[in-house]
Design a protein around this motif. Structure first.
Motif, PDB file in Angstrom:
ATOM      1  N   ALA A  91      14.511 -22.274 123.037  1.00  0.00           N
ATOM      2  CA  ALA A  91      15.873 -22.754 122.456  1.00  0.00           C
ATOM      3  C   ALA A  91      16.475 -22.493 121.172  1.00  0.00           C
ATOM      4  N   GLN A  92      15.193 -22.547 119.966  1.00  0.00           N
ATOM      5  CA  GLN A  92      15.223 -22.703 119.061  1.00  0.00           C
ATOM      6  C   GLN A  92      16.131 -20.930 119.464  1.00  0.00           C
ATOM      7  N   ALA A  93      15.097 -19.333 119.770  1.00  0.00           N
ATOM      8  CA  ALA A  93      15.258 -18.712 119.319  1.00  0.00           C
ATOM      9  C   ALA A  93      16.801 -18.126 119.948  1.00  0.00           C
ATOM     10  N   ILE A 139      20.369 -16.683 117.795  1.00  0.00           N
ATOM     11  CA  ILE A 139      21.514 -15.557 117.905  1.00  0.00           C
ATOM     12  C   ILE A 139      22.601 -16.280 118.174  1.00  0.00           C
ATOM     13  N   VAL A 140      22.860 -17.550 117.676  1.00  0.00           N
ATOM     14  CA  VAL A 140      24.581 -17.801 117.646  1.00  0.00           C
ATOM     15  C   VAL A 140      24.934 -17.832 116.510  1.00  0.00           C
ATOM     16  N   LEU A 141      23.830 -17.896 115.192  1.00  0.00           N
ATOM     17  CA  LEU A 141      23.514 -18.326 114.180  1.00  0.00           C
ATOM     18  C   LEU A 141      24.483 -16.078 114.165  1.00  0.00           C
ATOM     19  N   LEU A 142      23.185 -15.348 114.318  1.00  0.00           N
ATOM     20  CA  LEU A 142      23.145 -13.954 113.559  1.00  0.00           C
ATOM     21  C   LEU A 142      24.503 -13.806 114.915  1.00  0.00           C
ATOM     22  N   THR A 143      25.036 -14.395 115.599  1.00  0.00           N
ATOM     23  CA  THR A 143      27.019 -13.837 116.077  1.00  0.00           C
ATOM     24  C   THR A 143      28.471 -13.740 115.457  1.00  0.00           C
ATOM     25  N   ILE A 144      27.886 -15.008 115.078  1.00  0.00           N
ATOM     26  CA  ILE A 144      29.024 -15.290 114.034  1.00  0.00           C
ATOM     27  C   ILE A 144      29.550 -14.589 112.719  1.00  0.00           C
ATOM     28  N   PRO A 145      28.599 -14.471 112.124  1.00  0.00           N
ATOM     29  CA  PRO A 145      29.110 -13.221 111.011  1.00  0.00           C
ATOM     30  C   PRO A 145      29.250 -11.689 111.804  1.00  0.00           C
ATOM     31  N   MET A 195      18.435 -29.108 115.027  1.00  0.00           N
ATOM     32  CA  MET A 195      17.998 -27.854 113.961  1.00  0.00           C
ATOM     33  C   MET A 195      19.148 -27.052 112.993  1.00  0.00           C
ATOM     34  N   LEU A 196      19.929 -27.676 112.942  1.00  0.00           N
ATOM     35  CA  LEU A 196      21.018 -27.227 112.344  1.00  0.00           C
ATOM     36  C   LEU A 196      21.224 -28.355 110.493  1.00  0.00           C
ATOM     37  N   GLU A 197      19.813 -28.780 109.993  1.00  0.00           N
ATOM     38  CA  GLU A 197      20.096 -29.750 108.971  1.00  0.00           C
ATOM     39  C   GLU A 197      19.404 -28.848 108.074  1.00  0.00           C
ATOM     40  N   GLY A 198      19.696 -28.695 106.850  1.00  0.00           N
ATOM     41  CA  GLY A 198      19.113 -28.114 105.646  1.00  0.00           C
ATOM     42  C   GLY A 198      19.774 -27.648 105.391  1.00  0.00           C
ATOM     43  N   GLY A 199      21.271 -27.384 105.054  1.00  0.00           N
ATOM     44  CA  GLY A 199      22.291 -26.459 104.528  1.00  0.00           C
ATOM     45  C   GLY A 199      22.116 -25.549 105.290  1.00  0.00           C
ATOM     46  N   VAL A 200      22.217 -24.989 107.053  1.00  0.00           N
ATOM     47  CA  VAL A 200      22.092 -24.202 107.441  1.00  0.00           C
ATOM     48  C   VAL A 200      23.917 -24.134 107.303  1.00  0.00           C
ATOM     49  N   SER A 201      24.551 -25.272 107.914  1.00  0.00           N
ATOM     50  CA  SER A 201      26.019 -24.685 107.861  1.00  0.00           C
ATOM     51  C   SER A 201      26.362 -24.451 106.871  1.00  0.00           C
ATOM     52  N   TYR A 202      26.296 -25.025 105.863  1.00  0.00           N
ATOM     53  CA  TYR A 202      27.093 -24.620 104.825  1.00  0.00           C
ATOM     54  C   TYR A 202      26.558 -23.385 104.290  1.00  0.00           C
ATOM     55  N   LEU A 254       5.995 -15.721 106.593  1.00  0.00           N
ATOM     56  CA  LEU A 254       5.085 -15.681 105.826  1.00  0.00           C
ATOM     57  C   LEU A 254       4.462 -17.094 105.459  1.00  0.00           C
ATOM     58  N   PHE A 255       5.917 -17.992 104.932  1.00  0.00           N
ATOM     59  CA  PHE A 255       5.718 -18.894 104.629  1.00  0.00           C
ATOM     60  C   PHE A 255       5.059 -19.930 105.389  1.00  0.00           C
ATOM     61  N   GLU A 256       5.587 -19.776 106.184  1.00  0.00           N
ATOM     62  CA  GLU A 256       5.369 -20.634 107.740  1.00  0.00           C
ATOM     63  C   GLU A 256       6.268 -21.984 107.596  1.00  0.00           C
ATOM     64  N   GLY A 257       7.923 -21.609 107.272  1.00  0.00           N
ATOM     65  CA  GLY A 257       8.818 -21.867 107.035  1.00  0.00           C
ATOM     66  C   GLY A 257       9.826 -22.336 107.985  1.00  0.00           C
ATOM     67  N   GLU A 258      11.116 -23.206 107.739  1.00  0.00           N
ATOM     68  CA  GLU A 258      11.718 -23.413 108.416  1.00  0.00           C
ATOM     69  C   GLU A 258      12.452 -22.236 109.301  1.00  0.00           C
ATOM     70  N   TYR A 259      12.315 -21.545 110.414  1.00  0.00           N
ATOM     71  CA  TYR A 259      12.447 -20.430 110.688  1.00  0.00           C
ATOM     72  C   TYR A 259      14.558 -19.799 110.376  1.00  0.00           C
ATOM     73  N   LEU A 260      14.583 -21.265 111.118  1.00  0.00           N
ATOM     74  CA  LEU A 260      16.386 -20.582 110.849  1.00  0.00           C
ATOM     75  C   LEU A 260      16.652 -21.412 109.647  1.00  0.00           C
ATOM     76  N   ILE A 261      16.247 -21.976 108.559  1.00  0.00           N
ATOM     77  CA  ILE A 261      16.570 -21.836 107.259  1.00  0.00           C
ATOM     78  C   ILE A 261      16.826 -20.551 105.953  1.00  0.00           C
ATOM     79  N   TRP A 262      15.349 -20.527 106.778  1.00  0.00           N
ATOM     80  CA  TRP A 262      15.071 -18.264 106.596  1.00  0.00           C
ATOM     81  C   TRP A 262      16.418 -17.687 106.485  1.00  0.00           C
ATOM     82  N   LEU A 263      16.603 -17.757 108.033  1.00  0.00           N
ATOM     83  CA  LEU A 263      16.982 -16.735 108.648  1.00  0.00           C
ATOM     84  C   LEU A 263      19.175 -17.043 108.049  1.00  0.00           C
ATOM     85  N   CYS A 264      19.231 -18.426 107.444  1.00  0.00           N
ATOM     86  CA  CYS A 264      20.551 -18.581 107.105  1.00  0.00           C
ATOM     87  C   CYS A 264      20.699 -18.062 105.568  1.00  0.00           C
TER      88      CYS A 264
END
Length: 480
Positions: free
Chosen positions: A11-13, A17-23, A94-101, A149-159
Motif C-alpha cells: 500500500a505504501q508503494a 506511485i501517486v506522489l510520482l504521478t502528480i508531477p 502516510m501524508l504526514e511530515g510536510g509531504v503535501s507542502y 541509507l538513513f533508514e528514514g521515511e521513504y515518502l518524505i525523502w521521495l517528496c
C-alpha cells in the motif's frame, strides 16, 4: 528498481506511485498538451520581440494558475488521492511530515517548466528540455537512496527528491533560455500588448484537454487496478513504465521534433514539405515500434527479473509484472501513429478536432476496463491499454487524412524486404536464446537474465538498423 526493492507491492508503494504521478502527469500534460500546442506555432511565426513577450506573458499566467492549484493540493491532498487512487485507505497517516507542502511547491514549478520546454522546442532546442526528465528522475533516485541509507521515511525523502528535481529541471531550462533570444534584453522593450488572444487560449484549452484525456489513460488503469487488491496499482505502474521507456525515447520524440517543422510548413502553405515530414515520421515510428515488440516481447521476463528481482517482490510478483508488460507492449505502434496524427492536426491549427476524436475514444475506455474489473483479472484489465491506443490511432489517422491514410506508406519493395529482414533477425535471436543461452545458463558467469537482456538489446539495434537502412534506401530511390 529502488521503489520495488524498498516497498515491494504494498500500500505504501501505491501511495508513492501517486506522489510520482502528480508531477509526471502535469509535465506530460504541459509538454505534450496545451502549452506546446498553443505556444510553439505562435513562437515559430513571431519575431524575436513578440516571441519574448509571449513567453513572459505565458510564464505569468501559467505560474499564477498553477500556484493556486498547488495551494489547493496543500489544503486537501486527500481529495487528489481519492481521484487518482480511490481504493487506497489510511492516506492521511502516510501524508504526514510536510509531504503535501513539498508537492504543493513542485506543482507550479513543473508547470513553469512546461512553458520553458515549449519555448525551447519552438527554437529547435530539444536536448535541454528533453534532459529535464533525466534531472528529475536522478533527484528522485537520490531521495530514495538517502531514505535507504538513513533508514528514514521513504515518502518524505521521495517528496524531497521530487521537489529538488522540479527546481533543478526548471533552472536548467531557464539557463538554456538565455541562449535562444526569448528572454529579451530589457523587459521594457517587450511592451507588445496582450498577445494571449482568444484563438490562442482556445487552442491551449483544446490541446490541454486532449492531452489530459490521453495522459489520463494509464492513470485510470492504475486507479482501476487499485480495486483488484493491494500492490496491483504498483504492478501496473512498473509494467506501464517499462513500456513508456522505449515509447518516450524512440517513438514520442518523433512527434515532438516533427511538430515545430509541421507548424512551420503549414504556416508557409508548403503542403509537399508537410506531407514529407509527416511521412518520414510515420515510417520511422512504425519501424521502431516493430523493433521494440519483436525484440522486447520474448525477453520481458528477464528484464523484469533484472530490474525488480532484488527486493521484496517474489517470483510470482515478477511473473505477474512481466505478463502485464507484454500486454502493454502492444500499445507502442498505435501510440506512435496517434501521436504523429495528432501533431499533424495540431500543426494545422485543429486542436479542437483532436479533442473531439480523443474524447470519443476516451468514452470507450470504461467499457474496455469493465471485463477485467468484472472478472477480477489484471491481465484482462491491461488489455484496455493497447485496445484504447488502437482505436485512437485509427480515429486520429482518419481525421488527419493525407499521408496517414495512404496504403502505399510501407508498400515499397525495399521497405517490405527490410521488414522481413527485421522479423528474420528477431527469430534468429529467439532461436539463439533457446538453443544456446538457456542450456548454458546454469554455469555461465553472471545471471542468465543479464545475458538474455543483453541479447535483446543487441538484436534490437540490429533489427532497428536494418529497418531504418531500408527506409533510407527507399527514400533515396524515390528522390532520384
Amino acid at each position: 528498481m529502488l521503489l520495488a526493492s524498498s516497498l515491494g507491492l504494498s500500500a505504501q508503494a501505491d501511495v508513492a506511485i501517486v506522489l510520482l504521478t502528480i508531477p509526471d502527469l502535469l509535465v506530460n500534460l504541459l509538454l505534450s498538451g496545451g502549452i506546446g500546442i498553443a505556444l510553439i506555432p505562435a513562437m515559430r511565426a513571431a519575431d524575436g520581440r513578440h516571441a519574448a513577450a509571449l513567453f513572459w506573458q505565458s510564464t505569468l499566467v501559467v505560474g499564477g494558475v498553477f500556484t493556486l492549484i498547488g495551494l489547493g493540493f496543500a489544503m486537501s491532498p486527500e481529495l487528489w488521492f481519492r481521484v487518482l487512487a480511490p481504493g487506497l485507505d489510511n492516506i492521511g497517516k502516510m501524508l504526514e511530515g510536510g509531504v503535501s507542502y513539498a508537492m504543493a511547491v513542485a506543482i507550479p514549478l513543473t508547470a513553469l517548466a512546461g512553458v520553458t520546454t515549449a519555448a525551447l522546442n519552438a527554437r529547435d532546442r530539444f536536448f535541454v528540455a528533453g534532459s529535464g526528465t533525466l534531472i528529475f528522475n536522478l533527484c528522485v533516485i537520490g531521495g530514495l537512496m538517502l531514505a535507504f541509507l538513513f533508514e528514514g521515511e521513504y515518502l518524505i525523502w521521495l517528496c524531497a527528491g521530487i521537489l529538488a528535481g522540479t527546481v533543478l529541471r526548471w533552472l536548467s531550462q531557464w539557463a538554456a533560455m538565455m541562449h535562444v533570444g526569448l528572454l529579451g534584453k530589457r523587459l521594457g522593450n517587450l511592451n507588445c500588448g496582450w498577445l494571449l488572444d482568444v484563438a490562442m487560449i482556445k487552442s491551449f484549452a483544446a490541446g490541454l484537454a486532449a492531452a489530459s484525456l490521453l495522459i489520463l489513460v494509464p492513470v485510470v488503469l492504475r486507479a482501476a487496478a487499485s480495486w483488484l487488491g493491494a500492490g496491483e496499482m504498483a504492478a501496473f505502474n512498473y509494467a506501464i513504465k517499462l513500456v513508456e521507456l522505449p515509447l518516450a525515447i524512440l517513438i514520442t520524440t518523433l512527434a515532438t521534433v516533427a511538430f515545430p517543422r509541421l507548424s512551420e510548413a503549414h504556416s508557409k502553405k508548403d503542403s509537399v514539405g508537410f506531407d514529407r515530414f509527416l511521412q518520414h515520421g510515420l515510417r520511422r515510428s512504425i519501424v521502431l515500434s516493430c523493433a521494440v515488440i519483436l525484440c522486447g516481447w520474448p525477453f520481458v521476463d528477464s528484464a523484469v527479473a533484472l530490474l525488480f528481482g532484488m527486493g521484496r517482490i517474489d517470483q510470482a510478483g515478477l511473473a505477474h509484472i512481466a505478463t502485464l508488460t507484454q500486454v502493454a507492449l502492444l500499445s507502442v505502434p498505435w501510440a506512435g501513429i496517434s501521436g504523429l496524427a495528432a501533431a499533424a492536426l495540431n500543426a494545422r491549427l485543429q486542436p479542437v478536432r483532436v479533442l473531439r476524436r480523443t474524447l470519443s475514444v476516451m468514452l470507450i475506455l470504461p467499457l474496455l476496463c469493465l471485463p477485467g474489473l468484472w472478472l477480477h483479472d489484471a491481465r484482462l484489465l491491461m488489455w484496455a491499454l493497447p485496445g484504447f491506443h488502437l482505436i485512437l490511432a485509427f480515429n486520429l489517422a482518419w481525421a488527419a487524412g493525407g499521408v496517414c491514410l495512404r496504403p502505399g506508406l510501407l508498400s515499397s519493395r525495399t521497405i517490405l524486404a527490410g521488414l522481413l529482414a527485421m522479423i528474420l533477425v528477431a527469430v534468429l535471436a529467439s532461436i539463439f536464446d533457446v538453443l544456446v543461452i538457456a542450456p548454458i545458463g546454469d554455469w555461465s558467469p553472471g545471471a542468465i537474465e543479464f545475458w538474455r537482456v543483453g541479447l535483446a538489446g543487441l538484436s534490437f539495434f540490429v533489427v532497428a538498423g536494418v529497418g531504418l537502412y531500408a527506409l533510407r534506401c527507399s527514400e533515396q530511390s524515390q528522390e532520384k
